[in-house]
Design a protein around this motif. Structure first.
Motif, PDB file in Angstrom:
ATOM      1  N   LEU A 287      -4.348 -28.012  -6.295  1.00  0.00           N
ATOM      2  CA  LEU A 287      -4.029 -27.516  -7.632  1.00  0.00           C
ATOM      3  C   LEU A 287      -3.142 -28.505  -8.391  1.00  0.00           C
ATOM      4  N   GLY A 288      -2.254 -29.192  -7.676  1.00  0.00           N
ATOM      5  CA  GLY A 288      -1.445 -30.245  -8.297  1.00  0.00           C
ATOM      6  C   GLY A 288      -2.329 -31.360  -8.836  1.00  0.00           C
ATOM      7  N   HIS A 289      -3.350 -31.708  -8.054  1.00  0.00           N
ATOM      8  CA  HIS A 289      -4.320 -32.726  -8.505  1.00  0.00           C
ATOM      9  C   HIS A 289      -5.040 -32.252  -9.765  1.00  0.00           C
ATOM     10  N   VAL A 290      -5.447 -30.982  -9.798  1.00  0.00           N
ATOM     11  CA  VAL A 290      -6.130 -30.443 -10.975  1.00  0.00           C
ATOM     12  C   VAL A 290      -5.191 -30.486 -12.182  1.00  0.00           C
ATOM     13  N   LEU A 291      -3.931 -30.125 -11.981  1.00  0.00           N
ATOM     14  CA  LEU A 291      -2.961 -30.174 -13.079  1.00  0.00           C
ATOM     15  C   LEU A 291      -2.759 -31.606 -13.592  1.00  0.00           C
ATOM     16  N   ASP A 292      -2.840 -32.576 -12.691  1.00  0.00           N
ATOM     17  CA  ASP A 292      -2.659 -33.976 -13.092  1.00  0.00           C
ATOM     18  C   ASP A 292      -3.863 -34.526 -13.856  1.00  0.00           C
ATOM     19  N   THR A 293      -5.040 -33.942 -13.644  1.00  0.00           N
ATOM     20  CA  THR A 293      -6.260 -34.527 -14.202  1.00  0.00           C
ATOM     21  C   THR A 293      -6.951 -33.655 -15.251  1.00  0.00           C
ATOM     22  N   ARG A 294      -6.544 -32.394 -15.359  1.00  0.00           N
ATOM     23  CA  ARG A 294      -7.197 -31.477 -16.297  1.00  0.00           C
ATOM     24  C   ARG A 294      -6.154 -30.591 -16.965  1.00  0.00           C
ATOM     25  N   ALA A 295      -6.618 -29.729 -17.844  1.00  0.00           N
ATOM     26  CA  ALA A 295      -5.717 -28.810 -18.549  1.00  0.00           C
ATOM     27  C   ALA A 295      -5.151 -27.773 -17.581  1.00  0.00           C
ATOM     28  N   SER A 296      -3.973 -27.251 -17.916  1.00  0.00           N
ATOM     29  CA  SER A 296      -3.352 -26.244 -17.054  1.00  0.00           C
ATOM     30  C   SER A 296      -4.200 -24.982 -16.962  1.00  0.00           C
ATOM     31  N   ALA A 297      -4.947 -24.660 -18.027  1.00  0.00           N
ATOM     32  CA  ALA A 297      -5.826 -23.485 -17.987  1.00  0.00           C
ATOM     33  C   ALA A 297      -6.929 -23.673 -16.947  1.00  0.00           C
ATOM     34  N   THR A 298      -7.389 -24.913 -16.780  1.00  0.00           N
ATOM     35  CA  THR A 298      -8.404 -25.207 -15.757  1.00  0.00           C
ATOM     36  C   THR A 298      -7.823 -24.984 -14.368  1.00  0.00           C
ATOM     37  N   ALA A 299      -6.596 -25.433 -14.162  1.00  0.00           N
ATOM     38  CA  ALA A 299      -5.937 -25.237 -12.864  1.00  0.00           C
ATOM     39  C   ALA A 299      -5.781 -23.754 -12.562  1.00  0.00           C
ATOM     40  N   LYS A 300      -5.428 -22.966 -13.575  1.00  0.00           N
ATOM     41  CA  LYS A 300      -5.275 -21.520 -13.363  1.00  0.00           C
ATOM     42  C   LYS A 300      -6.622 -20.887 -13.023  1.00  0.00           C
ATOM     43  N   GLN A 301      -7.688 -21.368 -13.670  1.00  0.00           N
ATOM     44  CA  GLN A 301      -9.021 -20.835 -13.371  1.00  0.00           C
ATOM     45  C   GLN A 301      -9.431 -21.198 -11.945  1.00  0.00           C
ATOM     46  N   ARG A 302      -9.138 -22.430 -11.500  1.00  0.00           N
ATOM     47  CA  ARG A 302      -9.459 -22.822 -10.124  1.00  0.00           C
ATOM     48  C   ARG A 302      -8.675 -21.956  -9.143  1.00  0.00           C
ATOM     49  N   TYR A 303      -7.422 -21.699  -9.462  1.00  0.00           N
ATOM     50  CA  TYR A 303      -6.599 -20.828  -8.621  1.00  0.00           C
ATOM     51  C   TYR A 303      -7.245 -19.448  -8.493  1.00  0.00           C
ATOM     52  N   ALA A 304      -7.648 -18.863  -9.622  1.00  0.00           N
ATOM     53  CA  ALA A 304      -8.244 -17.525  -9.613  1.00  0.00           C
ATOM     54  C   ALA A 304      -9.543 -17.511  -8.800  1.00  0.00           C
ATOM     55  N   SER A 305     -10.338 -18.558  -8.933  1.00  0.00           N
ATOM     56  CA  SER A 305     -11.594 -18.641  -8.180  1.00  0.00           C
ATOM     57  C   SER A 305     -11.331 -18.714  -6.681  1.00  0.00           C
ATOM     58  N   LEU A 306     -10.379 -19.559  -6.308  1.00  0.00           N
ATOM     59  CA  LEU A 306     -10.061 -19.699  -4.873  1.00  0.00           C
ATOM     60  C   LEU A 306      -9.420 -18.431  -4.324  1.00  0.00           C
ATOM     61  N   MET A 307      -8.669 -17.719  -5.152  1.00  0.00           N
ATOM     62  CA  MET A 307      -8.103 -16.439  -4.730  1.00  0.00           C
ATOM     63  C   MET A 307      -9.228 -15.479  -4.343  1.00  0.00           C
ATOM     64  N   GLN A 308     -10.272 -15.423  -5.174  1.00  0.00           N
ATOM     65  CA  GLN A 308     -11.417 -14.553  -4.874  1.00  0.00           C
ATOM     66  C   GLN A 308     -12.122 -14.989  -3.602  1.00  0.00           C
ATOM     67  N   LEU A 309     -12.311 -16.296  -3.442  1.00  0.00           N
ATOM     68  CA  LEU A 309     -12.975 -16.818  -2.240  1.00  0.00           C
ATOM     69  C   LEU A 309     -12.220 -16.429  -0.983  1.00  0.00           C
ATOM     70  N   PHE A 310     -10.917 -16.689  -0.941  1.00  0.00           N
ATOM     71  CA  PHE A 310     -10.159 -16.441   0.285  1.00  0.00           C
ATOM     72  C   PHE A 310      -9.973 -14.950   0.561  1.00  0.00           C
ATOM     73  N   ARG A 311      -9.936 -14.125  -0.480  1.00  0.00           N
ATOM     74  CA  ARG A 311      -9.917 -12.668  -0.249  1.00  0.00           C
ATOM     75  C   ARG A 311     -11.223 -12.234   0.414  1.00  0.00           C
ATOM     76  N   TRP A 312     -12.335 -12.796  -0.070  1.00  0.00           N
ATOM     77  CA  TRP A 312     -13.635 -12.457   0.520  1.00  0.00           C
ATOM     78  C   TRP A 312     -13.692 -12.937   1.974  1.00  0.00           C
ATOM     79  N   LEU A 313     -13.225 -14.146   2.242  1.00  0.00           N
ATOM     80  CA  LEU A 313     -13.217 -14.674   3.613  1.00  0.00           C
ATOM     81  C   LEU A 313     -12.392 -13.779   4.538  1.00  0.00           C
ATOM     82  N   GLU A 314     -11.266 -13.284   4.031  1.00  0.00           N
ATOM     83  CA  GLU A 314     -10.403 -12.399   4.813  1.00  0.00           C
ATOM     84  C   GLU A 314     -11.106 -11.066   5.082  1.00  0.00           C
ATOM     85  N   ARG A 315     -11.717 -10.486   4.040  1.00  0.00           N
ATOM     86  CA  ARG A 315     -12.437  -9.207   4.213  1.00  0.00           C
ATOM     87  C   ARG A 315     -13.590  -9.347   5.211  1.00  0.00           C
TER      88      ARG A 315
END
Length: 197
Positions: free
Chosen positions: A67-95
Motif C-alpha cells: 500500500l505504501g508503494h501504491v501511495l508513492d505511485t498513484r493517488a491516495s484514493a487508489t490506495a484506499k480502493q486497493r485496501y478495500a479490495s484486499l480486505m474483501q479478499l482476505f475476509r473471503w480467504l478466512e471464511r
C-alpha cells in the motif's frame, strides 16, 4: 477448496475461485475487475520484492509495504480502493478456511487526501450548452443530456442506464440506478424538463 494451515495456495491459483464467488454473489463486472486489479498488483509487487505469494504466508507488513508503494505511485484514493479490495479478499480467504489469520486485521486503511472537485463557472456552462444550440436531433439530445448532468450531478453510468420510464417530467424527477444497484431519485429543473420533453 481448502488446504491445511501448513499448505496454502499461491494467490494466482486461488484468486479465480474468489472471482467465481463474487459473480455468484451478483457483484458487478466492474467491481470484480477492480478486485482483480488489486490482486494482480499485490501479486506482482510480492513477486518483484521476493516475498511469498502463498496466501497463508502474506503478512500484514507485506500489505502495508504494498500500500505504501501504491501511495508513492498513484493517488491516495487508489490506495484506499486497493485496501478495500484486499480486505474483501482476505475476509473471503478466512471464511473459506484458506488462511488461519487474516493479515488485513492489523492493517489500517490509507488516509485519502480530499481534493476539491473543480466546478464550472456560469460562463463555462453557457459555453458548453451553446455547443448544442441547434435544432437537429443530436443537438436536442445532447442539450437534454448536458442539462440533466448539470442539474443532477449523476454519474456517466447512471446516465447511460436511464430509460424513458425512469423519467417523470411532471414530477421533474429521474430514478437512477447507482453503485451496488441502488435506486435513487434525482430532481431536475424547468429548463431540463423542457429539454427532455
Amino acid at each position: 477448496m481448502t488446504t491445511s494451515q501448513h499448505e496454502t495456495l499461491p494467490l494466482a491459483d486461488i484468486a479465480p475461485s474468489w472471482y467465481r464467488a463474487l459473480r455468484a454473489a451478483n457483484r458487478s463486472p466492474r467491481t470484480i475487475d477492480s478486485y482483480r486489479l488489486a490482486v494482480d498488483q499485490l501479486e506482482g509487487w510480492l513477486t518483484e520484492h521476493g516475498r511469498p505469494t502463498n496466501v497463508g504466508e502474506i503478512t500484514a507488513d507485506d500489505i502495508r509495504r504494498f500500500l505504501g508503494h501504491v501511495l508513492d505511485t498513484r493517488a491516495s484514493a487508489t490506495a484506499k480502493q486497493r485496501y478495500a479490495s484486499l480486505m474483501q479478499l482476505f475476509r473471503w480467504l478466512e471464511r473459506e478456511g484458506e488462511i488461519v489469520e487474516n493479515p488485513m486485521s492489523r492493517v489500517d486503511p490509507p488516509k485519502v487526501e480530499e481534493k476539491p472537485i473543480p466546478v464550472l463557472t456560469d460562463t463555462e456552462l453557457k459555453a458548453l450548452l451553446a455547443t448544442c444550440d441547434g435544432k437537429s436531433f443530436e443537438d436536442l439530445r445532447d442539450a437534454a443530456i448536458l442539462r440533466l448532468f448539470i442539474d443532477t450531478g449523476i454519474r456517466l453510468g447512471e446516465m447511460a442506464g436511464l430509460k424513458v420510464t425512469d423519467i417523470d417530467l411532471d414530477l421533474q424527477v429521474a430514478v437512477v440506478r447507482g453503485k451496488g444497484n441502488r435506486l435513487r431519485s434525482v430532481p431536475f429543473g424547468d429548463k431540463t424538463t423542457e429539454a427532455l420533453d
